[in-house]
Structures are given as structure tokens and as C-alpha cells.
Design a protein around this motif. Structure first.
Motif, PDB file in Angstrom:
ATOM      1  N   ASP A  81       0.668  -1.213  -0.067  1.00 54.46           N
ATOM      2  CA  ASP A  81       0.065  -0.222   0.084  1.00 54.46           C
ATOM      3  C   ASP A  81       0.882   1.377  -0.068  1.00 54.46           C
ATOM      4  O   ASP A  81       1.498   1.477   1.036  1.00 54.46           O
ATOM      5  CB  ASP A  81      -0.768   0.101   1.266  1.00 54.46           C
ATOM      6  CG  ASP A  81      -1.918   0.969   1.168  1.00 54.46           C
ATOM      7  OD1 ASP A  81      -1.746   2.209   0.675  1.00 54.46           O
ATOM      8  OD2 ASP A  81      -2.981   0.949   1.922  1.00 54.46           O
TER       9      ASP A  81
ATOM     10  N   TYR B 143       0.078   3.907   2.709  1.00 57.74           N
ATOM     11  CA  TYR B 143       0.450   3.440   4.011  1.00 57.74           C
ATOM     12  C   TYR B 143       2.054   4.030   4.004  1.00 57.74           C
ATOM     13  O   TYR B 143       2.504   4.479   5.057  1.00 57.74           O
ATOM     14  CB  TYR B 143       0.030   2.321   4.112  1.00 57.74           C
ATOM     15  CG  TYR B 143       1.050   1.698   5.459  1.00 57.74           C
ATOM     16  CD1 TYR B 143       0.350   1.886   6.688  1.00 57.74           C
ATOM     17  CD2 TYR B 143       2.418   0.977   5.280  1.00 57.74           C
ATOM     18  CE1 TYR B 143       1.075   1.364   7.924  1.00 57.74           C
ATOM     19  CE2 TYR B 143       2.937   0.759   6.368  1.00 57.74           C
ATOM     20  CZ  TYR B 143       2.515   0.843   7.597  1.00 57.74           C
ATOM     21  OH  TYR B 143       3.159   0.446   8.852  1.00 57.74           O
ATOM     22  N   ASN B 144       2.750   3.702   2.984  1.00 55.59           N
ATOM     23  CA  ASN B 144       4.201   3.747   3.049  1.00 55.59           C
ATOM     24  C   ASN B 144       4.637   5.191   3.200  1.00 55.59           C
ATOM     25  O   ASN B 144       5.665   5.698   3.839  1.00 55.59           O
ATOM     26  CB  ASN B 144       4.930   3.193   1.650  1.00 55.59           C
ATOM     27  CG  ASN B 144       4.893   1.674   1.670  1.00 55.59           C
ATOM     28  OD1 ASN B 144       4.801   1.103   2.813  1.00 55.59           O
ATOM     29  ND2 ASN B 144       5.007   1.269   0.540  1.00 55.59           N
TER      30      ASN B 144
ATOM     31  N   GLN C 155       2.681   7.702   4.370  1.00 54.48           N
ATOM     32  CA  GLN C 155       2.304   8.163   5.745  1.00 54.48           C
ATOM     33  C   GLN C 155       3.493   7.668   6.897  1.00 54.48           C
ATOM     34  O   GLN C 155       3.718   8.493   7.637  1.00 54.48           O
ATOM     35  CB  GLN C 155       0.814   7.716   6.140  1.00 54.48           C
ATOM     36  CG  GLN C 155       0.367   8.361   7.373  1.00 54.48           C
ATOM     37  CD  GLN C 155      -1.054   7.828   7.474  1.00 54.48           C
ATOM     38  OE1 GLN C 155      -1.758   7.265   6.781  1.00 54.48           O
ATOM     39  NE2 GLN C 155      -1.631   8.175   8.634  1.00 54.48           N
ATOM     40  N   MET C 156       3.763   6.340   6.832  1.00 54.72           N
ATOM     41  CA  MET C 156       4.550   5.837   7.758  1.00 54.72           C
ATOM     42  C   MET C 156       5.913   6.639   7.466  1.00 54.72           C
ATOM     43  O   MET C 156       6.696   6.976   8.681  1.00 54.72           O
ATOM     44  CB  MET C 156       4.906   4.300   7.241  1.00 54.72           C
ATOM     45  CG  MET C 156       5.692   3.615   8.329  1.00 54.72           C
ATOM     46  SD  MET C 156       7.672   3.829   7.713  1.00 54.72           S
ATOM     47  CE  MET C 156       7.473   2.584   6.276  1.00 54.72           C
TER      48      MET C 156
END
Length: 441
Positions: free
Chosen positions: A112, A115-116, A118-119
Motif C-alpha cells: 500500500d 500507507y508507506n 504516511q509511515m
């Protein structure tokens, strides 16, 4: 008028469709074959290098060309600029590069992309600016000739990039890097990824999409004539309607490479019939000894003409950067594709000639095959022995007698069914594209 080696050279047509880095292997080949004066090749190399960051290479060529130990001042200044820019990009991309070099950190990445992103932002303070810096750094590495580093960074960039246009650009760069490193398996995988995007992506204009297909076919020539399955892959790609249309409208010179693949690839004979129709259509727009050889054999049944073309084909192959790859064997240098081509070309002539005649004079046949009598006899005996030919030799009369062959009804039925299935698929595809186009309006 007799053609010269330069007339057969397709570099002026091929080079504009390649990344400038991909032109260098062609120039190396032409220089080695001495198709052009050394000075002319070296000047063209410098012209290309001036548009890259490979300043040291340009300096070396300049010194060789002008027999001097001093580099021009503009090259010295350009080198300083490149070093400074490289350092700046390295610093900008450092946070993300450090992250990517940490195996434990990389394990946190998922499929995703959102997700990456944001992380990375929350845990490592890496945002869009650092991701963009990685792309610019990878591109700069490529321009400096560091293809290995560029390939790694471009791969990592694509796992984080959410911009489709920029992701495709990075994929083109990755493909070029793998070709230049001669990683043929990986290069073929990247080529198929680019093809998938080109065929599915919505382009600003149909012409833009056609141009991307033309670029892909040109870049693929490196892979197709170096990968072990390349000669099958080139047929599978080029014979597709959308790619063949692009060839016929904008790049008919690519027919040389498709014709070569058909001649050396015995497993693709059923598709050859369709290709012969293309050759007939393009007869007036493009002429090439290899293409004309097929026309002589399968269109005009001109076996004397085919024999003459075989000699020209030999000259074309040894002087073509994609077909003329040389292999050193002790003190000898050979061109494997040339020998394979000539063997299969003789078989084409022989099979077609035999379909027309039941009893063939060995002396006439030897002349058609461009062999002497003894060589032709040995060649035919070998064909009969390996079950490639259903015939016998009458030594007293010096003739080859063909055994009558009955058509295999099952094979005919299978071939007709395949042809019907192919035509049905094309028709359905055209109807779907038409309906989608109407809906878009």
C-alpha cells in the motif's frame, strides 16, 4: 547500383528512437566494424556525451580525437558543475537513501503506497521532497553512467511514487539501465512492464501512444537479439496488430529484425504467412535485403533472386549492431546469427522449391542454395537423415526425388480453428474499442 555497407546501416533511423546512452553501444560496434571513419564516430560520440554527465569520458575522447593531453576549458567547467550538482542531490536524497539501506527499516514497507508515504512521514520525517530528490538523484546517476546505482534507486522510487507519469518515466530509466548492464532477464521483465502500461494507459493523444510503442520496439532490439528466448519474444510483440500498425506507419525499417526472427525461428512458421502479406503491402515503402529475400522465396518464387539476396543478407547481418554480435573462439571470430540465418535461409529456398518440383536436378539445386555440388549433396543427405525432408537421392541421374505428402486433415482442422479464433478475437476487440470510444464521447 550496388549497395554499400553504409546504405544498409539503419543507425540514422534507429538512433532517434533510443535514449542517447543506448546509442553508445551502436557507435562502438560501427567503430569496430570500420563502417565510418574513426574521426566521424568520435565526433558523434562527443556530441552525444555533451548532453550527458559523462564528462570524463568526453574528455578522454576529445584527447584521442585531437591528439592532445589538455581538455577544453568548457569541459573542465562542466565537470566541476556535475560534481557540485551530484553532491547537492546526494545530500537532498540522503534521508531516504539511508532508510533504504537499512534492511530492518525497509521491512516496514507494504504494498500500500499511501500507507508507506504516511509511515515515512510520521516515523522518519521523509516526505514528497525527499522522494522527488531520490528520483532526481537516480536520474543524475544514470546521466553520469552509473547504471547500477540508477537501476536500484529507480526501482525504490517506483515503490513510493504515486504519480503515474513519473512512475512510467522511472520505469523507462530502469529498462535502459538493465539493457546497458546487459541484464537480459531483468530487462525483458521491465520491457513487459512498460508494454503493459503503454497498452493500458490513457495517453493525451493516440500519436503519443504510437510513439511510445515505437520506442519500446527499438529499445527491445537489444533484448531480443541477446536473450535466449528473444527471437520468439520479438515475433510475439511485433506481430500484434497495434505494434504492426506502428511499424507500417512510422518505422518500416523494423521489418528487417522481424524478418530475421522469422527466418531463424522454425517454431513460428504459421505466423509467417501473415508477415508475408505485410511484406507485400510494404514492398514500395521499404526495401531491405532480408525482407526482399522472403519476398523472393514466398511471393515471387524467384530462386535466383533469393540466392543473390542471401549474399547481401550476409553483408547486412555482419554489419548490423543488433544482428552482428561476434563471438571469439580462440583465434577466430564468428557471427553465430549469420551461420544460423544462412542455414535456415537455404532450408526456406529448398522447401519452397521442392513444393513446386517433384524431381530436382542436384546441380541446379546446388546453384539455388549457393553451394557447390558436394556441399549440396551432403546438406540434403543430412536433412533426409534427420527426418527434416521426405525425399530420396537418385545418384545415377543426380536428382532429388520428392516423396508425395498427403495433407494431414487433423492439422488442417486445428490450423483453421486457430485462425478463426484469432479473427474472432480481433473482431471482438475492435467492437469493444469502438463502443468505448462512443461512450467516451
Amino acid at each position: 547500383m550496388a549497395e554499400t555497407k553504409e546504405n544498409y546501416d539503419l543507425t540514422p533511423r534507429v538512433a532517434p528512437n533510443l535514449d542517447r546512452h543506448l546509442v553508445f553501444p551502436i557507435l562502438e560496434f560501427l567503430q569496430e566494424r570500420q563502417l565510418y571513419p574513426d574521426e566521424q564516430i568520435l565526433k558523434f560520440k562527443i556530441e552525444l556525451l555533451n548532453k550527458t554527465n559523462m564528462v570524463d569520458y568526453a574528455m578522454d575522447i576529445h584527447k584521442s580525437l585531437y591528439h592532445t593531453e589538455d581538455a577544453p576549458q568548457d569541459m573542465v567547467e562542466r565537470r566541476a558543475e556535475v560534481v557540485a550538482r551530484l553532491k547537492s542531490l546526494e545530500e537532498a536524497a540522503a534521508p531516504l537513501v539511508t532508510f533504504l539501506l537499512n534492511p530492518n527499516a525497509v521491512q516496514e514497507l507494504r504494498a500500500d503506497k499511501q500507507y508507506n508515504l504516511q509511515m515515512l512521514k510520521e516515523r522518519y520525517q521523509i516526505g514528497p521532497d525527499q522522494i522527488e530528490a531520490l528520483y532526481q538523484y537516480a536520474k543524475f546517476q544514470f546521466e553520469c553512467g552509473n547504471y547500477s546505482g540508477a537501476a536500484d534507486y529507480l526501482y525504490q522510487y517506483r515503490t513510493l511514487c504515486s504519480n503515474l507519469e513519473r512512475s512510467l518515466s522511472a520505469l523507462w530509466g530502469k529498462l535502459a539501465s538493465e539493457i546497458l548492464m546487459q541484464n537480459w532477464d531483468i530487462a525483458l521483465e521491465e520491457l513487459n512492464r512498460v508494454k503493459e502500461i503503454i497498452d493500458s494507459k490513457s495517453f493525451a493523444s493516440p500519436l503519443n501512444q504510437v510513439q511510445n510503442r515505437i520506442w519500446l520496439m527499438h529499445w527491445g532490439l537489444y533484448i531480443f537479439f541477446n536473450h535466449e528466448n528473444g527471437r520468439t519474444q520479438i515475433i510475439d510483440l511485433f506481430i500484434q496488430d497495434k505494434y504492426m500498425n506502428a511499424i507500417q506507419t512510422s518505422a518500416p525499417h523494423l521489418l528487417r529484425y522481424l524478418a530475421t526472427a522469422f527466418i531463424v525461428n522454425k517454431r513460428r512458421r504459421p505466423q509467417l504467412k501473415e508477415f508475408i502479406k505485410v511484406i507485400q503491402q510494404e514492398h514500395y515503402s521499404y526495401k531491405d535485403p532480408i525482407v526482399e529475400f522472403l519476398a523472393c522465396v514466398f511471393v515471387n518464387y524467384d530462386f535466383d533472386g533469393a540466392q543473390r539476396k542471401m549474399k547481401e543478407c550476409e553483408e547486412v547481418i555482419v554489419n548490423d549492431p543488433f544482428l552482428g554480435k561476434r563471438v571469439e573462439d580462440g583465434n577466430f571470430s564468428t557471427v553465430p546469427l549469420k551461420d544460423e540465418f544462412l542455414e535456415n535461409a537455404r532450408l526456406f529456398i529448398f522447401e519452397t522449391y521442392c513444393r513446386i518440383h517433384q524431381r530436382i536436378d542436384m546441380g541446379v539445386l546446388a546453384e539455388k542454395l549457393n553451394l557447390n555440388y558436394e556441399e549440396a549433396e551432403r546438406w540434403i543427405v543430412n536433412l533426409i537423415r534427420t527426418s527434416k525432408l521426405d525425399a530420396k537421392i537418385d545418384s545415377e541421374s543426380g536428382t532429388v526425388i520428392m516423396e508425395p505428402t498427403q495433407p494431414n486433415v487433423h492439422e488442417q482442422l486445428v490450423n483453421h480453428t486457430k485462425a478463426l479464433s484469432g479473427r474472432t478475437y480481433k473482431l471482438v476487440t475492435q467492437l469493444l474499442e469502438h463502443s468505448q470510444g462512443q461512450a467516451a464521447r
